[in-house]
Motif scaffolding. Structure first.
Motif, PDB file in Angstrom:
ATOM      1  N   ASN A  69       1.020  -1.230  -0.159  1.00 29.36           N
ATOM      2  CA  ASN A  69      -0.128   0.012  -0.047  1.00 29.36           C
ATOM      3  C   ASN A  69       0.749   1.123  -0.064  1.00 29.36           C
ATOM      4  N   PRO A  70       0.641   2.350  -1.204  1.00 28.43           N
ATOM      5  CA  PRO A  70       1.900   3.053  -1.154  1.00 28.43           C
ATOM      6  C   PRO A  70       1.629   4.153  -0.063  1.00 28.43           C
ATOM      7  N   ARG A  71       0.451   4.002   1.056  1.00 27.03           N
ATOM      8  CA  ARG A  71       0.513   4.876   1.920  1.00 27.03           C
ATOM      9  C   ARG A  71       1.029   4.220   3.253  1.00 27.03           C
ATOM     10  N   THR A  72       1.059   2.933   3.547  1.00 25.79           N
ATOM     11  CA  THR A  72       1.079   2.601   4.677  1.00 25.79           C
ATOM     12  C   THR A  72       2.365   1.473   4.749  1.00 25.79           C
ATOM     13  N   HIS A  73       2.325   0.794   3.763  1.00 29.39           N
ATOM     14  CA  HIS A  73       3.469  -0.211   3.453  1.00 29.39           C
ATOM     15  C   HIS A  73       4.043  -0.267   1.971  1.00 29.39           C
ATOM     16  N   PRO A  74       4.829   0.867   1.579  1.00 28.08           N
ATOM     17  CA  PRO A  74       5.273   1.174   0.188  1.00 28.08           C
ATOM     18  C   PRO A  74       6.433   0.318  -0.198  1.00 28.08           C
ATOM     19  N   ASP A  75       7.256  -0.259   0.772  1.00 31.22           N
ATOM     20  CA  ASP A  75       8.830  -0.562   0.351  1.00 31.22           C
ATOM     21  C   ASP A  75       8.670  -1.914  -0.265  1.00 31.22           C
ATOM     22  N   ILE A  76       9.505  -2.229  -1.389  1.00 27.23           N
ATOM     23  CA  ILE A  76       9.485  -3.508  -1.904  1.00 27.23           C
ATOM     24  C   ILE A  76      11.023  -3.909  -2.258  1.00 27.23           C
ATOM     25  N   MET A  77      11.275  -5.313  -2.500  1.00 24.47           N
ATOM     26  CA  MET A  77      12.429  -5.637  -2.846  1.00 24.47           C
ATOM     27  C   MET A  77      12.263  -6.646  -4.010  1.00 24.47           C
ATOM     28  N   LEU A  78      13.334  -6.596  -5.006  1.00 26.42           N
ATOM     29  CA  LEU A  78      13.518  -7.340  -6.104  1.00 26.42           C
ATOM     30  C   LEU A  78      14.762  -7.810  -6.495  1.00 26.42           C
ATOM     31  N   LEU A  79      14.819  -8.731  -7.407  1.00 28.40           N
ATOM     32  CA  LEU A  79      16.468  -9.246  -7.560  1.00 28.40           C
ATOM     33  C   LEU A  79      17.032  -8.283  -8.149  1.00 28.40           C
ATOM     34  N   SER A  80      18.501  -8.177  -7.916  1.00 29.81           N
ATOM     35  CA  SER A  80      19.535  -7.246  -8.533  1.00 29.81           C
ATOM     36  C   SER A  80      19.619  -7.823  -9.825  1.00 29.81           C
ATOM     37  N   HIS A  81      19.801  -6.825 -11.032  1.00 25.67           N
ATOM     38  CA  HIS A  81      20.178  -7.464 -12.183  1.00 25.67           C
ATOM     39  C   HIS A  81      21.858  -6.578 -12.420  1.00 25.67           C
ATOM     40  N   GLU A  82      22.482  -6.539 -11.332  1.00 23.20           N
ATOM     41  CA  GLU A  82      23.954  -6.232 -11.908  1.00 23.20           C
ATOM     42  C   GLU A  82      24.599  -7.408 -11.968  1.00 23.20           C
ATOM     43  N   GLU A  83      25.746  -7.433 -12.873  1.00 21.11           N
ATOM     44  CA  GLU A  83      26.711  -8.235 -12.925  1.00 21.11           C
ATOM     45  C   GLU A  83      27.100  -8.924 -11.755  1.00 21.11           C
ATOM     46  N   HIS A  91      25.444  -7.471  -4.071  1.00 21.83           N
ATOM     47  CA  HIS A  91      24.265  -7.548  -3.252  1.00 21.83           C
ATOM     48  C   HIS A  91      23.063  -8.144  -4.086  1.00 21.83           C
ATOM     49  N   PRO A  92      22.369  -9.164  -3.440  1.00 18.06           N
ATOM     50  CA  PRO A  92      21.456  -9.959  -4.585  1.00 18.06           C
ATOM     51  C   PRO A  92      20.081  -9.090  -4.705  1.00 18.06           C
ATOM     52  N   TYR A  93      19.907  -8.047  -4.136  1.00 18.83           N
ATOM     53  CA  TYR A  93      18.630  -7.557  -4.198  1.00 18.83           C
ATOM     54  C   TYR A  93      18.657  -6.011  -4.548  1.00 18.83           C
ATOM     55  N   TRP A  94      17.700  -5.368  -5.022  1.00 15.59           N
ATOM     56  CA  TRP A  94      17.277  -3.832  -5.094  1.00 15.59           C
ATOM     57  C   TRP A  94      16.011  -3.706  -4.215  1.00 15.59           C
ATOM     58  N   ASP A 162       7.717  -3.800 -13.697  1.00 12.27           N
ATOM     59  CA  ASP A 162       6.577  -4.703 -13.700  1.00 12.27           C
ATOM     60  C   ASP A 162       6.401  -5.526 -12.426  1.00 12.27           C
ATOM     61  N   PRO A 163       5.193  -5.482 -11.712  1.00 13.14           N
ATOM     62  CA  PRO A 163       4.779  -6.040 -10.723  1.00 13.14           C
ATOM     63  C   PRO A 163       5.482  -7.452 -10.480  1.00 13.14           C
ATOM     64  N   ALA A 164       5.398  -8.080 -11.611  1.00 13.67           N
ATOM     65  CA  ALA A 164       5.820  -9.453 -11.772  1.00 13.67           C
ATOM     66  C   ALA A 164       7.384  -9.727 -11.379  1.00 13.67           C
ATOM     67  N   GLN A 165       8.152  -8.436 -11.340  1.00 10.63           N
ATOM     68  CA  GLN A 165       9.489  -8.277 -10.805  1.00 10.63           C
ATOM     69  C   GLN A 165       9.671  -8.389  -9.495  1.00 10.63           C
ATOM     70  N   VAL A 166       8.772  -8.134  -8.515  1.00 10.87           N
ATOM     71  CA  VAL A 166       8.836  -7.919  -7.233  1.00 10.87           C
ATOM     72  C   VAL A 166       8.691  -9.121  -6.475  1.00 10.87           C
ATOM     73  N   ILE A 167       9.726  -9.385  -5.620  1.00 13.76           N
ATOM     74  CA  ILE A 167       9.764 -10.605  -4.716  1.00 13.76           C
ATOM     75  C   ILE A 167       8.614 -10.332  -3.652  1.00 13.76           C
ATOM     76  N   ARG A 168       8.824  -9.304  -2.744  1.00 11.86           N
ATOM     77  CA  ARG A 168       7.846  -9.230  -1.742  1.00 11.86           C
ATOM     78  C   ARG A 168       8.044  -8.022  -1.154  1.00 11.86           C
ATOM     79  N   GLY A 169       7.466  -7.574  -0.100  1.00 12.57           N
ATOM     80  CA  GLY A 169       7.466  -6.189   0.393  1.00 12.57           C
ATOM     81  C   GLY A 169       8.669  -6.152   1.381  1.00 12.57           C
ATOM     82  N   VAL A 170       9.229  -5.228   1.928  1.00 13.82           N
ATOM     83  CA  VAL A 170      10.551  -5.224   2.750  1.00 13.82           C
ATOM     84  C   VAL A 170      10.244  -4.186   3.854  1.00 13.82           C
TER      85      VAL A 170
END
Length: 222
Positions: A69-83, A91-94, A162-170
């Motif tokens: 929820n952008p107002r109350t729980h807005p932070d997310i993590m996704l896989l890092s695409h760095e080399e 670090h494995p996540y963005w 793309d929401p499909a890139q999101v692992i979960r909230g953080v």
């Protein structure tokens, strides 16, 4: 910098990359005006949603669901695409903060289009975090990783995902001792801050560690 500047052109860059099947690597491809013109927004309308839910599998193989929820729980993590390297700084996540949850119905009229029918595109408008590489953190250091918002003038400070890139909230913990700043984003750009009446940002946040999990995405929006 106005965070709404070039909002539509950047959104069309994002949509075109997805419609053309390009693999996401963190960088948006720039397209020409002629290519932008092949994207038609049905009824010239964006639809905004209040929440987004993700299903994921926990480390002990149990099903769980996270609500963004952008107002109350807005932070997310996704896989890092760095080399990936053996570098200690790898670090494995963005991490990002969701400013808005949207969908748009589009028609792609390009000769390269995969479909001439109306298509629904779900997307997140996000503000990016960068990791503080000067701060020694991780399991060996016995300290949480520290991140901070990117300067609004830097590439990648704001973008679409793309929401499909999101692992979960953080869960992010403000680094209270480091104080706040309004140098990363003008106080007038309140649309990009949560809550909207804030005029400054915490300089840093600590990333509350989760045990590794396997996640997958399912779209639920209100």
């Amino acid at each position: 910098m106005d965070v709404l500047q070039d909002f539509i052109p950047n959104l069309k860059n994002h949509i075109l990359s997805r419609l053309l099947g390009y693999t996401y690597n963190g960088d948006e491809v720039e397209y020409s005006q002629d290519e932008h013109d092949t994207i038609k927004f049905v009824d010239n309308t964006l639809y905004r949603h209040k929440t987004l839910r993700f299903n994921y599998t926990t480390y002990d193989l149990r099903r769980q669901q996270d609500s963004i929820n952008p107002r109350t729980h807005p932070d997310i993590m996704l896989l890092s695409h760095e080399e990936t390297t053996e570098d200690a700084d790898a670090h494995p996540y963005w991490y990002a903060r969701v400013i808005g949850i949207f969908h748009v119905d589009v028609v792609h009229t390009s000769p390269h289009s995969r479909s001439s029918q109306k298509q629904r595109i779900n997307f997140l408008w996000v503000r990016g975090f960068g990791r503080d590489l000067s701060f020694n953190a991780g399991w060996q250091a016995r300290r949480l990783h520290r991140i901070g918002f990117l300067d609004a003038k830097e590439p990648g400070a704001f973008g679409f995902l793309d929401p499909a890139q999101v692992i979960r909230g953080v869960h992010l913990i403000p680094a209270f001792a480091q104080g706040q700043t309004n140098e990363l984003l003008s106080p007038t750009n309140s649309v990009a801050r949560i809550p909207l009446d804030e005029t400054s940002d915490w300089c840093y946040h600590y990333v509350n560690m989760y045990v590794s999990n396997i996640s997958y995405f399912l779209w639920y929006a209100n």
